[in-house]
Design an enzyme around this catalytic site. Sequence first.
Site, PDB file in Angstrom:
ATOM      1  N   CYS A  44       0.831  -1.194   0.000  1.00 47.52           N
ATOM      2  CA  CYS A  44       0.000   0.000   0.000  1.00 47.52           C
ATOM      3  C   CYS A  44       0.866   1.243   0.000  1.00 47.52           C
ATOM      4  O   CYS A  44       2.084   1.171  -0.026  1.00 47.52           O
ATOM      5  CB  CYS A  44      -0.895   0.012   1.232  1.00 47.52           C
ATOM      6  N   CYS A  47       3.607   1.697   2.715  1.00 43.34           N
ATOM      7  CA  CYS A  47       4.904   1.064   2.475  1.00 43.34           C
ATOM      8  C   CYS A  47       5.794   1.988   1.663  1.00 43.34           C
ATOM      9  O   CYS A  47       6.993   2.095   1.894  1.00 43.34           O
ATOM     10  CB  CYS A  47       4.730  -0.221   1.685  1.00 43.34           C
ATOM     11  N   ASP A 453      -1.507 -31.996  -7.303  1.00 41.59           N
ATOM     12  CA  ASP A 453      -0.399 -32.561  -6.562  1.00 41.59           C
ATOM     13  C   ASP A 453      -0.704 -32.256  -5.094  1.00 41.59           C
ATOM     14  O   ASP A 453      -1.445 -31.323  -4.804  1.00 41.59           O
ATOM     15  CB  ASP A 453       0.896 -31.876  -7.015  1.00 41.59           C
ATOM     16  N   ASP A 639       3.544 -28.192  -8.235  1.00 41.23           N
ATOM     17  CA  ASP A 639       4.619 -27.233  -8.008  1.00 41.23           C
ATOM     18  C   ASP A 639       6.007 -27.846  -8.096  1.00 41.23           C
ATOM     19  O   ASP A 639       6.977 -27.144  -8.285  1.00 41.23           O
ATOM     20  CB  ASP A 639       4.466 -26.612  -6.615  1.00 41.23           C
ATOM     21  N   ASP A 643       6.580 -32.792 -10.701  1.00 44.28           N
ATOM     22  CA  ASP A 643       5.321 -32.489 -11.387  1.00 44.28           C
ATOM     23  C   ASP A 643       5.539 -31.916 -12.781  1.00 44.28           C
ATOM     24  O   ASP A 643       4.632 -31.917 -13.599  1.00 44.28           O
ATOM     25  CB  ASP A 643       4.501 -31.463 -10.591  1.00 44.28           C
TER      26      ASP A 643
END
Lengths: 745, 67
Positions: A44, A47, A453, A639, A643
Site C-alpha cells: 500500500c 509502504c 499434486d 509445483d 510435477d
Amino acid sequence: MNAPSPSPEPPNVASSQERDWNAFATPGVEGRLHMDLAVEGITCAACMSTIERGLKGLDGVAAARVNLTTRRLAVDWSPDAVDAGEIVRRLERLGYRAHPFDPGRMTAEEEAESKELLRCMGAAGFGAMNIMLLSVSVWAGNATDIDAPTRDLFHWISALIAIPVVAYSGRPFFRSAARALAAFRTNMDVPISIGVVLTLGLSIFETMRSSREAFFDSVVMLLFFLLVGRFLDQNMRRRTRSVAENIAALRVESAALIQPDGAIRDVPLSKVDPGALVLVRPGERVSVDGVVEEGTSDIDQSLITGETDLVAVGPGDRVWAGTLDVGGLLKVRVTAAAAGTLLDEVNRLLEAAAQAKSKYMRLADRAARLYAPVVHTAALTTFLGWWLLGGKAFADAGIVAVSVLIITCPCALALAIPAVQVVASGILFRAGVLIHSGDAIERLASVDTIVFDKTGTLTLPEARLLNAEEFTVERLMAAGRLARASRHPLGVALAEATRAVAPPAEVREVAGHGIETVGDGPSERLGAPEFCGLDPERVEALHARFPGASLVAHRDASGDVVVCALRQGLREDAAKLIADLAASGYAVEILSGDREAAVAAVAAEIGVTRWRAGLKPADKIARIEALKAEGRRVLMVGDGLNDAPALAAATVSLSPVTGVHLSQAAADAVFLGDRLAPVVAALRVSRRAKTAMVQNLGLSVVYNFVAVPIAVVGLVTPLIAALAMSGSSILVTLNALRLRLGETR
Amino acid sequence: MAVLIFLIPIAIGLGLAGLFAFMWTLKSGQYDDLEGAKWRILADDDLPAGKSPCDGAKDAAAPAKDA
C-alpha cells in the site's frame, strides 16, 4: 567477505551464500550508483513512504523512489558514503526483502514502445479535435450559407494539420504494414495503412478541386481510435510482463559464482565472465555454458534438444545454459560469455508467452489473411465498376472504394479475441493468476478434470519439523546440511528447520528416493526411510506416532538411521476449493508422490475420493495420459520438480509461485499467494472469456456481412464508414469489458 | 468573417499548447506510476525531516506552538 562463516545476517540464513549487491548496480549521474530492485511486501501507499523515508535517512542515498504500479524501487547513492549491501539491509530492517534486477537485463524497449504509442495518440488526438472543429463548421456551413473560399480555407487548414499528424501518428501502422509486405504477408495494418493514405490523398485532391467534402476528420479520428486500442492492449501486456520480471528477479537469474577465496556469491549473469567457476545446485537450471569441473549429475536437456532422456555428466563434460540439473551439485567452468544464453532462453519463454496465440486468435488471424485480398479486390472492383460502368466521376468512384476499404477494415475481427484476452488476463491478474500463454484461457475453459499434486500445492510448501527434541544438535545439523543440497520440498523444509548451511561437496539426487553423498567411504543418505534402509516395522510405528506426517530419514556414515517427521499444513481454503469444484461439476483427483497414509489423510480432510499415492513422475504422466485418452481435458496443478513433466503433459496447467523454476516454465500460468482461490477464479473467468470470444467473432462476422454490401452500393460516405468501423470495434471491446461485471471485489 | 484570421490560429495554438504539455508530462515520466501518484498527494513529505505521518496529525492540530 570472509569465507568460513558465510551467514553474518540471521535473516539471510536461507541463502547459504551472500549476494554481491554492488554487482547489480549501474553507474548513474554525478558519480552516483543506481540500482533497480523488485521489493517483496509492498502492499500500500504506507509502504511507499516508509521505504522512501527509511532509505533517504541513510547518509549518501540521493534518491529513493518506489513505483507502486510495478512494485519496484529505484535507488541512487554515492558509493563513497554508503554501500549497496547497507541499503538492502536497511530495507530488510524496515521489513521488506529486495530482489535485484540484472542490470544487463533491464530493457527499456517496451517502455519506449509504450511511450511512442502515447505520443502518437497525443498527436492524433490533437489533430482529430482541431480538424473536427473546422469540419463541424464546414458541415454547418454546407447546410446554411458558407462561401466556397472560406470552405476551401478550412479544408486547407485541415490538410495542413492532417498531413503531419498522419505522417507522425501513422508510423506504428505503416512500419508494421511495411514489415509484413516485405515478408510477402499481409496483416491488419496493411488495409489500415492503405485506407489511411488513400483517404488522405483523396481528400487533398477534393480540396484542390474545391469540392464540398473532404475527409481529413475521418482519417485522423480513425488513427486516434486505433491508437487508443493498441495502447490499451500494449499496456496490459506490459503490466503482466513487469510482474513476470519481478518474479524472475525473485527467482534470481543469477549465478552462484565461486570466488577465488572459496566464497560463493550470487551475481547477475551479466557479471559472469568466461573462465569463472559457478556452482549449480540440483533442481536449478544451469545458468551458463561451460564444462563440468567437479561433481557428477544428470542433466535434463529437453528444453534445448527436445530429448527427454537424462544425460549423465561428469568432470570434462559440457553443459548448456537452460538445461536442468536434476542430480547432484556441479562446479562448472564458464566457457561462453553467458550473459546472453539463459537470458535468451528466458526471453524466448516470455516472447513465446506474449506471442502464443490461441486457437481462435489464429483463426482470426487466418481470417484476416484471407480477408485482406478479398477486401482489396472488392474495393478495386467497386471503384472500376462505378467508374467504368456506373458512370460516376473518377473521384466519386474513388470515394466509394475508400468507404469499402474503411468499413471492412478488419479491426473488429482482429479485436474480437485479443480484447477478450486482455480483459480476462487483467481480471486474472487481479485474482492473482499470471497467464504465460495466450491460449491458456481457452484451454482452461475446456477443462473437466482437475488433478492436484499434494505436497506444496494442496498443502503449504513449508513443512514443520515435529520431533526436533529427539535428536542431538550435531545429528540434526548433519541431516540439515545434506538436506540443504536437496531441492525436494521436504529437504528444503528440513534445511530451513535446522538452519543448517554448507552442504557437502558432492551429492547425487536419486530421483524419487532421496539424495546421497558421493565420495570415499560409506555414503550419507537422506530421503525415504526405505532408501536409508529402515525396517518397515519401525516405519509403521513412526507413522502411527505422527499421523499424516512425512518421514525423512537420515543415515550417517556409520549406518545409524534417524527419522525426522515433517508435516505440512493444508492451504486454508483447500477444503472449500474442492467443494466448490465438485459443485461446479469438475472431477477432482490427487496424484501424489507422497506416502499413502499422508495422502489419504489429506484426501479425507478435504473430501476427495479419488487419489493415488506413491507415484513417480512417470506414473503421474501415465495417469494424465490415461485421463486424456478417456477424452477428458485435464488441468494439472502442481509445483514440484516431479510435477514438471505432468504439468507439460496436461491439457493446461497451473503452478503456485512457490514452485520450482521448471514447473513454472512448464505450467501455463502461475498463481500467487497462500490460498487456492485463484484456481477457481481462473476456471470461472476463462469459461466466461471463451463465451465472450465466440460472441465477438459472431458479432464481427455479422457486421461485415451487413456493412460491405451497403458500402459497395455507395450509400456510405467515408465519415460514416469510419464511425461505423469504430462502432463495431467499440461494440466488440464493450462485449469483452462486460467480463468485468460481476468480477468486482 | 475576418475574425477567423485571429480565431483559427488561437484555437490551433491552444491545441498545440495542450499537445506540448502532454508531451512534456510524458517525457518527464508522470505516467510511469499512476498507482503511486494518487497516494503521494496524501504523503506529508513536506513536513520537517524526522517526523512520521502519525506525529504530523498531532502537530497539525497545534501547528504554531513549537518553534
